[in-house]
Design an enzyme around this catalytic site. Structure first.
Site, mmCIF file in Angstrom:
data_model
loop_
_atom_site.group_PDB
_atom_site.id
_atom_site.type_symbol
_atom_site.label_atom_id
_atom_site.label_comp_id
_atom_site.label_asym_id
_atom_site.label_seq_id
_atom_site.Cartn_x
_atom_site.Cartn_y
_atom_site.Cartn_z
ATOM 1 N N SER A 1 -7.546 -12.160 -1.634
ATOM 2 C CA SER A 1 -6.353 -11.318 -1.784
ATOM 3 C C SER A 1 -5.035 -12.047 -1.546
ATOM 4 C CB SER A 1 -6.451 -10.093 -0.873
ATOM 5 O OG SER A 1 -7.378 -9.170 -1.393
ATOM 6 N N LYS B 1 -3.030 -11.848 -4.657
ATOM 7 C CA LYS B 1 -2.194 -10.702 -5.024
ATOM 8 C C LYS B 1 -0.708 -11.053 -5.059
ATOM 9 C CE LYS B 1 -5.249 -6.889 -3.626
ATOM 10 N NZ LYS B 1 -6.526 -7.615 -3.527
ATOM 11 N N TYR C 1 -5.017 0.606 -0.280
ATOM 12 C CA TYR C 1 -5.269 -0.769 -0.726
ATOM 13 C C TYR C 1 -6.398 -0.819 -1.744
ATOM 14 C CZ TYR C 1 -5.686 -5.840 -0.209
ATOM 15 O OH TYR C 1 -5.703 -7.191 -0.428
#
Length: 428
Positions: A103, A106, A213
């Site tokens: 992540s 991201k 999330y």
């Protein structure tokens, strides 16, 4: 230079410019730093860096993680490089160790979208379905009729802003049990399947009503692809990785990276770490901007330093300063970051950073809205990857930090204790 030599951990150095930093790292990897005529730097910097290295050494010795790499930097250069432990059998951890950053991808995907916004090719409030008509097929899960999901149309159209701030309604099964129930009962694939079909999670809430999330940035990456006309890896290479000199950041482990790839470990019930093979899908149908990248600490620090330099690095501008300021502002209005409660304890613990303080979300990062005593200042930006790769950067203090390993569970207490100690040492 072969990878075994390159991964000898460098001695701690205080550096200000890139050429000197690169020279020192190369010299360190050859074991000759002690013979170099290092320029003097303040005694407090020596003391701080010793404390930073001690956190890394002590944490590996205490089995908080099997290995770790830590770095700090400011706009003008890297200020600390340290490592402890073996990243893989026969491979000492170092700043060029290759990590599955999951992540941490991201922020890169959100930055790609912001580059297009900076260029006037899309807007922060562009409806997703205006670019990707298939997104209109996603509905809100409104309950169950037996094993049949009851779905309805969302009350508002999700936008690029909703995707970037995780307010689109899309949530991962690891933190939202209802998503896991939906995937199980409908036999739908998880996001790590790497297929376009796997992106069609249902919304848990209407867009713009809750921070949750999930796979939003995967869809934001598809918007970048559609608007730019380039596959996301090609866009990133041309617009971010090559300009920033991030030569070890990619959607696949390229040949020159393979010998430096770290191993993944998971903590067992006995408290010890064991092998746990986990990686993004290779050569997928869709490179998901929520999880697909591999990178190194030294590469990712260059990415963070681009923000500290307000959109440029080493004379190469990625986007305008005004776009950086817009990107780093709170972009979720009155909504706030919400505690993430695990639905999969072997994968992740609960995550509630700086409990009791207000956190929001910018266009790319979690954003602290108040100063944290002895640590980051209000306006600081941060996030992490599920295998415990963590970073923050603090524009007010001109400081970025990275602490990275490859372990599960995510944000388990021993690791978070080490992170806190590392950050406090960086500010001391």
């Amino acid at each position: 230079m072969d990878s075994g030599i390159r991964n000898t951990p460098p001695k701690i150095v205080e550096v200000e410019d890139n050429s000197r930093r690169d020279f020192l790292l190369t010299a360190a990897s050859m074991g000759i730093v002690g013979a170099l005529p290092l320029l003097p730097f303040p005694a407090e910097a020596k003391s701080r860096n010793s404390r930073l290295q001690k956190v890394l050494d002590d944490s590996v010795a205490a089995n908080r993680f099997p290995f770790v790499v830590g770095m700090t930097g400011k706009a003008s250069g890297v200020t600390f490089v340290g490592a402890a432990g073996d990243a893989a059998p026969g491979l000492k951890a170092g700043p060029d160790t290759v990590f599955r950053i999951f992540s941490m991808t991201k922020a890169v995907g959100s930055t790609a979208a912001m580059i297009l916004i900076d260029q006037g090719k899309m807007d922060i409030d562009t409806p997703v379905q205006d670019v990707l008509p298939e997104f209109a097929d996603i509905q809100v899960l409104d309950g169950w009729d037996g094993d049949t999901p009851r779905l309805r149309a969302p009350k508002v159209k999700a936008t690029a802003r909703h995707l970037a701030t995780h307010t689109s309604g899309l949530e991962y099964e690891f933190w939202r049990p209802q998503t896991g129930e939906y995937l199980g009962k409908t036999k739908r694939p998880s996001i790590l399947a790497g297929t376009k079909d796997a992106l069609f999670y249902p919304m848990m809430t209407d867009p713009g009503t809750r921070w949750g999330y999930g796979p939003s940035i995967d869809w934001l990456g598809l918007m970048v692809e559609k608007i730019s006309g380039q596959r996301i890896d090609a866009f990133l290479k041309a617009n971010l990785f090559e300009p920033l000199g991030m030569n070890d950041t990619d959607v696949e482990v390229r040949l020159h990276m393979q010998s430096r790839l770290a191993s993944v470990k998971a903590r067992g019930e006995n408290g010890q770490f064991g092998d746990f093979p986990l990686a993004p899908p290779s050569n997928p149908e869709v490179y998901g901007m929520g999880h697909c990248l591999y990178s190194t600490p030294q590469d990712y620090m260059r990415f963070l330093r681009m923000f500290l330099n307000k959109g440029k690095l080493d004379g190469k501008r990625i986007m305008r300063q005004s776009s950086i300021e817009r990107m780093l502002a709170n972009q979720m209005g009155p909504l706030k970051f919400e505690k993430m409660v695990t639905a999969a304890p072997p994968i992740t613990a609960d995550f509630d950073p700086f409990p009791g303080t207000t956190k929001t979300h910018s266009f790319g990062f979690m954003r602290n809205e108040v100063d944290i005593p002895g640590r980051r200042r209000a306006g600081s930006q941060s996030w992490a990857g599920v295998l415990n790769t963590h970073y923050w950067f603090d524009m007010k203090s001109n400081l970025a930090g990275i602490i990275m390993t490859q372990t599960l569970p995510f944000v388990e207490p021993p690791l978070m204790a080490a992170y806190e100690e590392f950050e406090k040492a960086a500010y001391a």
